[in-house]
Design a protein around this motif. Sequence first.
Motif: not given
Length: 321
Positions: A129-145
């Motif tokens: 989950h820590h890795l996912s928070s830092t390298f997301p799989m959605t564009l929205d997640g990327w913009r909010d990273r």
Amino acid sequence: MTIDDLPTAEHTHDEAAPVDDLWFADGNLILKAENSLFRIYSGLLGARSSVFKDMFGFPPPEGGNTMMDGCPIVTVYDSAKDMAYFLKAVFDSSYFEPPPSPTELPIVEAVLRLSLKYDVQYLRRRALHHLSSTFPMTLDGWRDRDTFRTIPPVDNTPFAAFRIAREFDLTWLLPAILYCVSSHPFEKTLDSAPWGNEELAFGWEDKRMAIIGRQKLLLMQHRSAVSMAKLAGTKIEDCTGATCSSTKQRCADILGGWDMAGFLDYFEDHADIYEDFCPACNAAFKELCAADSDEMWTKLPELFGLPNWETLERSRVTALE
């Protein structure tokens, strides 16, 4: 000696020394990793780890264990640093909490490695989950990273994260990681990137993937710059700004001059330029950037020869089970 004082494998001491942070006076077992000693509680460790539970159930070796302060010493063949991070996560409930609590990549790597080896599933999932928070799989997640990432952006983090993703077959992290790698100077991919006392270098196949993917990414980025230049030569309906065309051309020139990835953050990072846009041109430019960003993100796995997002998402869900 504390965790931060632990020597690396290349610089170990001749005699084993206790690690203060993980030396409990009433502990009943001493683990020895390299030349570091950890006095801990076997019952609690066995309750967290099925592997250690089974290990503690084995009869002692013929002649018994080596003893120290009335505790048996069990040698484990892991790095002292990895073992320290792992045991700290097991015995200190506040040390390695799930997101949004912050952590550091070396801790995540060590906990992931040993939670897999010793079957501590809740710690394994936390690390993922820590890795996912830092390298997301959605564009929205990327913009909010920057809001949600739990691993700080230390220089060359993507290169270290790439090694983790490869070691543990976390393919679903690779698109975002490789985009980040492509935002660094090309020489780091071609040669190596410093990380602590190490130099991280890609193997040939990974280097080829990163270089070809970067080239395809930059071609998409340059096509977006051409679109901006065309927009500069087009009169937008309701345009009221005297400098809108020159501002659009300036934006195109900036993007077209880049030799590394950065388009996904281009609109947000250059808001100071858009002050010269009238409202109509600002809306048109924002729409162009959004459409091209969506296309780039959708194609990101394909650019690096990876499975599509849907397939990667299934892999992520499986990994987190």
